[in-house]
Scaffold this motif. Sequence first.
Motif, PDB file in Angstrom:
ATOM      1  N   ARG A   1     -21.780 -19.501  39.930  1.00 38.26           N
ATOM      2  CA  ARG A   1     -22.368 -18.226  40.364  1.00 38.26           C
ATOM      3  C   ARG A   1     -21.314 -17.354  41.048  1.00 38.26           C
ATOM      4  N   VAL A   2     -20.474 -17.948  41.887  1.00 39.34           N
ATOM      5  CA  VAL A   2     -19.417 -17.181  42.566  1.00 39.34           C
ATOM      6  C   VAL A   2     -18.476 -16.586  41.531  1.00 39.34           C
ATOM      7  N   ARG A   3     -18.115 -17.374  40.522  1.00 36.38           N
ATOM      8  CA  ARG A   3     -17.233 -16.890  39.449  1.00 36.38           C
ATOM      9  C   ARG A   3     -17.917 -15.738  38.710  1.00 36.38           C
ATOM     10  N   TRP A   4     -19.204 -15.913  38.370  1.00 37.80           N
ATOM     11  CA  TRP A   4     -19.947 -14.879  37.657  1.00 37.80           C
ATOM     12  C   TRP A   4     -20.011 -13.592  38.475  1.00 37.80           C
ATOM     13  N   GLU A   5     -20.268 -13.705  39.771  1.00 42.30           N
ATOM     14  CA  GLU A   5     -20.346 -12.528  40.645  1.00 42.30           C
ATOM     15  C   GLU A   5     -19.000 -11.801  40.685  1.00 42.30           C
ATOM     16  N   HIS A   6     -17.912 -12.573  40.758  1.00 41.36           N
ATOM     17  CA  HIS A   6     -16.577 -11.961  40.786  1.00 41.36           C
ATOM     18  C   HIS A   6     -16.307 -11.203  39.483  1.00 41.36           C
ATOM     19  N   ILE A   7     -16.645 -11.818  38.359  1.00 35.50           N
ATOM     20  CA  ILE A   7     -16.453 -11.160  37.065  1.00 35.50           C
ATOM     21  C   ILE A   7     -17.273  -9.879  36.997  1.00 35.50           C
ATOM     22  N   GLN A   8     -18.512  -9.919  37.473  1.00 30.77           N
ATOM     23  CA  GLN A   8     -19.363  -8.727  37.470  1.00 30.77           C
ATOM     24  C   GLN A   8     -18.777  -7.624  38.335  1.00 30.77           C
ATOM     25  N   ARG A   9     -18.240  -7.998  39.484  1.00 30.91           N
ATOM     26  CA  ARG A   9     -17.645  -7.003  40.395  1.00 30.91           C
ATOM     27  C   ARG A   9     -16.441  -6.322  39.743  1.00 30.91           C
TER      28      ARG A   9
ATOM     29  N   MET B   1      -8.062 -12.866  30.942  1.00 33.20           N
ATOM     30  CA  MET B   1      -9.049 -13.610  30.170  1.00 33.20           C
ATOM     31  C   MET B   1      -9.121 -12.997  28.777  1.00 33.20           C
ATOM     32  N   HIS B   2      -9.412 -13.818  27.783  1.00 32.30           N
ATOM     33  CA  HIS B   2      -9.571 -13.296  26.428  1.00 32.30           C
ATOM     34  C   HIS B   2     -10.820 -12.416  26.372  1.00 32.30           C
ATOM     35  N   ARG B   3     -10.729 -11.332  25.634  1.00 30.88           N
ATOM     36  CA  ARG B   3     -11.824 -10.365  25.565  1.00 30.88           C
ATOM     37  C   ARG B   3     -13.122 -11.001  25.055  1.00 30.88           C
ATOM     38  N   ARG B   4     -13.042 -11.847  24.034  1.00 33.87           N
ATOM     39  CA  ARG B   4     -14.247 -12.481  23.488  1.00 33.87           C
ATOM     40  C   ARG B   4     -14.885 -13.438  24.490  1.00 33.87           C
ATOM     41  N   THR B   5     -14.048 -14.131  25.233  1.00 38.05           N
ATOM     42  CA  THR B   5     -14.575 -15.034  26.266  1.00 38.05           C
ATOM     43  C   THR B   5     -15.350 -14.233  27.297  1.00 38.05           C
ATOM     44  N   LEU B   6     -14.782 -13.113  27.714  1.00 34.32           N
ATOM     45  CA  LEU B   6     -15.463 -12.251  28.678  1.00 34.32           C
ATOM     46  C   LEU B   6     -16.784 -11.728  28.110  1.00 34.32           C
ATOM     47  N   GLN B   7     -16.788 -11.321  26.854  1.00 34.58           N
ATOM     48  CA  GLN B   7     -18.021 -10.822  26.241  1.00 34.58           C
ATOM     49  C   GLN B   7     -19.112 -11.893  26.241  1.00 34.58           C
ATOM     50  N   ARG B   8     -18.731 -13.152  25.971  1.00 30.60           N
ATOM     51  CA  ARG B   8     -19.715 -14.247  25.992  1.00 30.60           C
ATOM     52  C   ARG B   8     -20.276 -14.439  27.393  1.00 30.60           C
ATOM     53  N   ILE B   9     -19.406 -14.380  28.399  1.00 32.61           N
ATOM     54  CA  ILE B   9     -19.860 -14.549  29.794  1.00 32.61           C
ATOM     55  C   ILE B   9     -20.806 -13.420  30.189  1.00 32.61           C
ATOM     56  N   LEU B  10     -20.448 -12.189  29.803  1.00 34.65           N
ATOM     57  CA  LEU B  10     -21.279 -11.038  30.169  1.00 34.65           C
ATOM     58  C   LEU B  10     -22.625 -11.051  29.456  1.00 34.65           C
ATOM     59  N   ALA B  11     -22.689 -11.677  28.288  1.00 35.87           N
ATOM     60  CA  ALA B  11     -23.945 -11.712  27.538  1.00 35.87           C
ATOM     61  C   ALA B  11     -24.932 -12.738  28.097  1.00 35.87           C
TER      62      ALA B  11
ATOM     63  N   ARG C   1     -27.043 -14.970  31.058  1.00 34.36           N
ATOM     64  CA  ARG C   1     -27.723 -14.723  32.330  1.00 34.36           C
ATOM     65  C   ARG C   1     -26.871 -15.279  33.467  1.00 34.36           C
ATOM     66  N   ALA C   2     -27.114 -14.766  34.656  1.00 29.17           N
ATOM     67  CA  ALA C   2     -26.389 -15.249  35.835  1.00 29.17           C
ATOM     68  C   ALA C   2     -26.737 -16.706  36.127  1.00 29.17           C
ATOM     69  N   PRO C   3     -25.738 -17.537  36.399  1.00 28.45           N
ATOM     70  CA  PRO C   3     -26.041 -18.923  36.776  1.00 28.45           C
ATOM     71  C   PRO C   3     -26.704 -18.957  38.149  1.00 28.45           C
TER      72      PRO C   3
END
Length: 187
Positions: free
Chosen positions: A146-154, A172-182, A184-186
């Motif tokens: 969740r902390v990692r996800w929040e940082h990425i969102q910020r 980070m690779h662009r596709r990896t980021l797109q998967r994370i953004l798609a 839900r928040a952990p």
Amino acid sequence: MSAAAMDEPVELEPERTLLIVDDDRLFLQRLARAMESRGFVVSMAETVAEGLTSVQASPPAYAVVDMRLGDGNGLDVIAAIRARRPDSRAIVLTGYGNIATAVNAVKLGAVDYLAKPADADDIYTALTTPSGERVAPPENPMSADRVRWEHIQRVFEMCDRNVSETARRLNMHRRTLQRILAKRAPR
């Protein structure tokens, strides 16, 4: 209660004044509401300049100050508060924590240093814990995911929701980021 007693102004406790300085308007407003519900008289500022003006007008008993603001460093506000009101209790919030800035914040008078995203309960506890006492660890801390996800969102929001720029800044690779953004928040 008589009508005359109801018309008299209610005396506010000066010990419960709180200044919140943060350039994230939504976070600022949410935290202000949460702290008002806990009995604080809250004033808000979005820049170092607004924070310094507020401190000059009325130094608060408590303060929550973001480290990095659009027009400078929040530690300038902490220093101004301590100069005007040495008994104040201030904490620093930041999304970019490191040991050097934490030490500097404490030297300037901050009583605690919390990483964003910080919960209103954690902030309240940090502000109200008597000096010298250790703050109890949170009952339900955020998971590392969740902390990692929040940082990425910020960072994503700071990059104006530009996926390519966010991926570059996070190394980070662009596709990896797109998967994370798609996803839900952990929890």
